[in-house]
Write an enzyme that holds these catalytic residues in place. Structure first.
Site, PDB file in Angstrom:
ATOM      1  N   GLY A 250       0.842  -1.194   0.000  1.00  0.00           N
ATOM      2  CA  GLY A 250       0.000   0.000   0.000  1.00  0.00           C
ATOM      3  C   GLY A 250       0.874   1.240   0.000  1.00  0.00           C
ATOM      4  O   GLY A 250       2.053   1.162   0.353  1.00  0.00           O
TER       5      GLY A 250
ATOM      6  N   CYS B  92       5.249  -6.222   1.560  1.00  0.00           N
ATOM      7  CA  CYS B  92       5.599  -4.799   1.591  1.00  0.00           C
ATOM      8  C   CYS B  92       4.922  -4.093   2.772  1.00  0.00           C
ATOM      9  O   CYS B  92       5.242  -4.389   3.921  1.00  0.00           O
ATOM     10  CB  CYS B  92       5.263  -4.160   0.234  1.00  0.00           C
ATOM     11  SG  CYS B  92       6.046  -2.552   0.016  1.00  0.00           S
ATOM     12  N   TYR B  93       3.954  -3.212   2.525  1.00  0.00           N
ATOM     13  CA  TYR B  93       3.280  -2.531   3.641  1.00  0.00           C
ATOM     14  C   TYR B  93       2.720  -3.559   4.624  1.00  0.00           C
ATOM     15  O   TYR B  93       2.766  -3.350   5.846  1.00  0.00           O
ATOM     16  CB  TYR B  93       2.147  -1.665   3.086  1.00  0.00           C
ATOM     17  CG  TYR B  93       1.363  -0.904   4.134  1.00  0.00           C
ATOM     18  CD1 TYR B  93       1.776   0.352   4.561  1.00  0.00           C
ATOM     19  CD2 TYR B  93       0.203  -1.448   4.696  1.00  0.00           C
ATOM     20  CE1 TYR B  93       1.052   1.046   5.525  1.00  0.00           C
ATOM     21  CE2 TYR B  93      -0.522  -0.763   5.658  1.00  0.00           C
ATOM     22  CZ  TYR B  93      -0.094   0.491   6.066  1.00  0.00           C
ATOM     23  OH  TYR B  93      -0.814   1.179   7.024  1.00  0.00           O
TER      24      TYR B  93
ATOM     25  N   HIS C   3       7.946  -7.624  -4.078  1.00  0.00           N
ATOM     26  CA  HIS C   3       6.623  -7.940  -4.640  1.00  0.00           C
ATOM     27  C   HIS C   3       6.681  -9.222  -5.459  1.00  0.00           C
ATOM     28  O   HIS C   3       7.017  -9.190  -6.647  1.00  0.00           O
ATOM     29  CB  HIS C   3       6.125  -6.777  -5.499  1.00  0.00           C
ATOM     30  CG  HIS C   3       5.738  -5.595  -4.680  1.00  0.00           C
ATOM     31  ND1 HIS C   3       4.491  -5.451  -4.122  1.00  0.00           N
ATOM     32  CD2 HIS C   3       6.461  -4.533  -4.252  1.00  0.00           C
ATOM     33  CE1 HIS C   3       4.444  -4.340  -3.412  1.00  0.00           C
ATOM     34  NE2 HIS C   3       5.638  -3.762  -3.467  1.00  0.00           N
TER      35      HIS C   3
ATOM     36  N   GLU D 116       4.278 -10.816  -6.592  1.00  0.00           N
ATOM     37  CA  GLU D 116       3.120 -10.935  -7.498  1.00  0.00           C
ATOM     38  C   GLU D 116       3.378 -10.372  -8.886  1.00  0.00           C
ATOM     39  O   GLU D 116       2.620 -10.650  -9.812  1.00  0.00           O
ATOM     40  CB  GLU D 116       1.895 -10.251  -6.869  1.00  0.00           C
ATOM     41  CG  GLU D 116       1.964  -8.730  -6.721  1.00  0.00           C
ATOM     42  CD  GLU D 116       2.676  -8.257  -5.454  1.00  0.00           C
ATOM     43  OE1 GLU D 116       3.455  -9.050  -4.883  1.00  0.00           O
ATOM     44  OE2 GLU D 116       2.477  -7.100  -5.053  1.00  0.00           O
TER      45      GLU D 116
ATOM     46  N   GLY E 296     -21.175  -9.437 -28.660  1.00  0.00           N
ATOM     47  CA  GLY E 296     -20.154  -9.969 -29.563  1.00  0.00           C
ATOM     48  C   GLY E 296     -18.837 -10.155 -28.826  1.00  0.00           C
ATOM     49  O   GLY E 296     -17.941 -10.836 -29.302  1.00  0.00           O
ATOM     50  N   GLY E 297     -18.713  -9.548 -27.663  1.00  0.00           N
ATOM     51  CA  GLY E 297     -17.490  -9.678 -26.873  1.00  0.00           C
ATOM     52  C   GLY E 297     -17.495 -10.943 -26.028  1.00  0.00           C
ATOM     53  O   GLY E 297     -18.516 -11.632 -25.918  1.00  0.00           O
ATOM     54  N   VAL E 298     -16.345 -11.217 -25.421  1.00  0.00           N
ATOM     55  CA  VAL E 298     -16.194 -12.496 -24.720  1.00  0.00           C
ATOM     56  C   VAL E 298     -17.031 -12.565 -23.440  1.00  0.00           C
ATOM     57  O   VAL E 298     -17.599 -13.613 -23.122  1.00  0.00           O
ATOM     58  CB  VAL E 298     -14.696 -12.808 -24.447  1.00  0.00           C
ATOM     59  CG1 VAL E 298     -14.019 -11.732 -23.652  1.00  0.00           C
ATOM     60  CG2 VAL E 298     -14.515 -14.142 -23.765  1.00  0.00           C
ATOM     61  N   ASP E 299     -17.195 -11.460 -22.724  1.00  0.00           N
ATOM     62  CA  ASP E 299     -17.862 -11.528 -21.423  1.00  0.00           C
ATOM     63  C   ASP E 299     -19.337 -11.908 -21.542  1.00  0.00           C
ATOM     64  O   ASP E 299     -19.802 -12.835 -20.867  1.00  0.00           O
ATOM     65  CB  ASP E 299     -17.732 -10.199 -20.668  1.00  0.00           C
ATOM     66  CG  ASP E 299     -16.289  -9.743 -20.561  1.00  0.00           C
ATOM     67  OD1 ASP E 299     -15.397 -10.589 -20.723  1.00  0.00           O
ATOM     68  OD2 ASP E 299     -16.055  -8.539 -20.329  1.00  0.00           O
ATOM     69  N   SER E 300     -20.053 -11.186 -22.396  1.00  0.00           N
ATOM     70  CA  SER E 300     -21.481 -11.508 -22.505  1.00  0.00           C
ATOM     71  C   SER E 300     -21.666 -12.873 -23.157  1.00  0.00           C
ATOM     72  O   SER E 300     -22.612 -13.602 -22.835  1.00  0.00           O
ATOM     73  CB  SER E 300     -22.236 -10.421 -23.274  1.00  0.00           C
ATOM     74  OG  SER E 300     -21.730 -10.277 -24.583  1.00  0.00           O
TER      75      SER E 300
ATOM     76  N   LYS F 279     -10.543 -11.574 -16.318  1.00  0.00           N
ATOM     77  CA  LYS F 279     -10.719 -11.834 -17.752  1.00  0.00           C
ATOM     78  C   LYS F 279     -10.098 -13.171 -18.199  1.00  0.00           C
ATOM     79  O   LYS F 279     -10.702 -13.921 -18.954  1.00  0.00           O
ATOM     80  CB  LYS F 279     -10.069 -10.689 -18.536  1.00  0.00           C
ATOM     81  CG  LYS F 279     -10.400 -10.678 -19.993  1.00  0.00           C
ATOM     82  CD  LYS F 279     -11.680  -9.920 -20.204  1.00  0.00           C
ATOM     83  CE  LYS F 279     -11.950  -9.558 -21.612  1.00  0.00           C
ATOM     84  NZ  LYS F 279     -13.123  -8.662 -21.683  1.00  0.00           N
TER      85      LYS F 279
END
Ligand code: XMP
Length: 526
Positions: free
Chosen positions: A56, A83-84, A170, A172, A225-229, A382
């Site tokens: 943070g 870290c923090y 870090h 990650e 038309g996108g991946v999410d919907s 995603k």
């Protein structure tokens, strides 16, 4: 949803908090971001297997610095402070934290000098990423140092008897190349997880959950038309079959073949009740004479809501064409909301990371429509959504689709949107994509498209002078679309795109390549 194994992240406002969450999930254990001050009792009730304290921007000595419930160190589960998070734990347990001589930002050489489960399997000397102002200068009595860097004497530590571990670096970020080993050690050897979070398991859980939520009700889902919907629709279809109706609005601003792909995937392959509404005349009518990008977005957004509402009213509430169960009012609206959207809109936790919401999402529908939401992807990132798409058998073209903005080609035709200018852009854009795919570059890039510029340019065609349009090619690589770098597409591929566009697309005499990164430019031109 209750998960058998969960390791939450208490988010102290780190720009990397979401990444920590993804790293844990990559190990097959569910993780989510929680408020920094989440009470230990709540974590106990969740039956957490471990807890991670994020980094943070604050200093632990700042007035109002975010604090955790000290009782979390008394929970009988391992805690990892990053870290923090490490500095905070050190302070709580009696150590001393001070500003380092220099703010340290960048790569550092980590030297591991003690044997401990946290650092098992890591080379004795390895590169890590540092990003901190403060550091621990005196360890609490019960702490044991495990590793150092040239400027940081306590780069990794652990508590002598309790299951607390801390790292100043870090693990990650990708700049810590062996970071995932550290998460693996924490998750499996220290927290004793089994790694039961899989996308196949997620699908089974969600199918049950959707069935419970919806009962015999009807659900409507807007496909973009996108991946999410697309993934949301396929998942809901698996759960409730014919109770789902999908609506795809053709706004006249789509890429070539976009509508065909949606129709063939959902109607022919998944046998979903798909209603395609051709509203292109209305959308294009709204855009006559409009050149301001925000005004374009606004008009398209309003029209979309109107068309969607009207479709629900006309086609579904009155029985529609599918026959079964149609007399029930549609009560549920499915949306492909993802976890980063949930966090960004502030419902997820009270983290303090800078919230940069760049776009009002034009595909969104207002709450006043009165639907109950079905959002089966709310917990996912995603990359996980793509994996769910694969588990559900969606075609590669949909699962790996580059993002496409809600206002479509309207924000890629600079200046006024007319049918003729859309034709020019569509034809050029198709060539760009064809060449990208033919050269095996689609999966290596994040977003690639053509833009039609509002200027004329002189050229020579045959024996005559021409005065035609300019197409810009935009290709970027990006992790999260908040920042992006322009793709170094091979010259030969650019050359072929250019010569094909000029030769095959009537009305174009020049092609340019956009070499701007984001920031300061954006990915779209409008
Ligand atoms: P920019 O242009 O801001 O875009 O770098 C970042 C990402 O967002 C997409 N984008 C939009 N998506 N409605 C959307 O649904 C919009 O108005 C919009 N504008 C940009 C863009 O394609 C990129 O992926």
């Amino acid at each position: 949803m209750a998960h058998a194994e969960v390791i939450p992240i208490l988010d102290f406002g780190s720009q990397y908090a979401q990444l920590i969450c993804r790293r844990v999930r990559e190990q097959g254990v569910y993780s989510e971001l929680m408020r920094p001050d989440t009470p230990a009792s709540k974590l106990r009730a969740m039956n957490v297997r471990g807890v991670i304290l994020s980094g943070g921007p604050a200093s632990v000595y700042d007035a109002g610095a975010p604090m955790c419930d000290p009782a979390i160190f008394e929970l009988d589960v391992p805690v990892l402070g990053i870290c923090y998070g490490m500095q905070l734990a050190s302070k709580v347990m009696g150590g001393e934290v001070r500003p380092a001589a220099h703010r340290e930002y960048g790569r550092a050489q980590l030297h591991i000098h003690a044997d401990d489960p946290l650092v098992h399997g890591l080379p004795q000397d390895t590169t890590v990423w540092m990003s901190h102002g403060d550091q621990v200068v005196a360890l609490p009595d019960d702490f044991v140092p495990l590793a150092t860097t040239p400027t940081c004497p306590y780069a990794a530590v652990r508590h002598r008897t309790r299951s607390f571990f801390g790292v100043q670096f870090h693990p990650e970020v990708t700049h810590t190349p062996r970071g995932s080993q550290l998460f693996k050690n924490f998750v499996y050897d220290i927290c004793k997880c089994r790694g039961e979070w899989t996308m196949k398991g997620f699908v089974d859980e969600q199918v049950e959950k959707i069935q419970k939520q919806v009962g015999s009700g009807r659900v409507i889902c807007g496909l973009s038309g996108g991946v999410d919907s697309a993934v949301a629709a396929a998942l809901i279809q698996k759960a409730i079959g014919k109770q789902l109706t999908c609506v795809f609005v053709d706004n006249g601003l789509l890429r070539k073949h976009e509508r065909d792909l949606v129709e063939s995937t959902f109607r022919d392959h998944f046998h979903i009740d798909l209603r395609v509404v051709d509203a292109s005349a209305a959308f294009l009518g709204d855009l006559v004479g409009v050149t301001d990008p925000q005004e374009k977005r606004k008009r398209i957004g309003h029209r979309f809501i109107d068309v969607f509402k009207q479709t629900v009213r006309e086609q579904l509430e009155t029985g529609g064409s599918s026959g079964d169960a149609s007399s029930d009012r549609v009560r549920f609206l499915a949306q492909g909301t993802l976890y980063p959207d949930v966090i960004e809109s502030g419902h997820g936790h009270a983290g303090t990371a800078a919230n940069i919401k760049l776009h009002h999402n034009v595909g969104g529908l207002p709450a006043e429509l009165g639907f109950e939401l079905v959002e089966p992807l709310r917990e996912l990132f995603k990359d996980e959504v793509r994996k769910v798409g694969e588990v559900l058998g969606l075609p590669e073209e949909i699962v790996w689709r580059h993002p496409f903005p809600g206002p479509g080609l309207a924000v890629r035709v600079m200046g006024e949107v007319t049918p003729e200018r859309l034709r020019v852009l569509r034809d050029a854009d198709e060539i760009v994509l064809e060449e990208l795919i033919a050269n095996d570059l689609y999966r290596k890039t994040s977003q690639v498209f053509a833009v039609l510029l509002p200027v004329g340019t002189v050229g020579v065609m045959g024996d005559g002078r021409s005065y035609d349009s300019v197409i810009a090619v935009r290709a970027v690589e990006s992790q999260d679309f908040m920042t992006a770098d322009w793709s170094r597409l091979p010259y030969e591929v650019l050359a072929r795109m250019s010569s094909r566009i000029v030769n095959e697309v009537r009305g174009v005499s020049r092609v340019v390549y956009d070499i701007s990164s984001k920031p300061p430019a954006t990915i779209e031109w409008e």
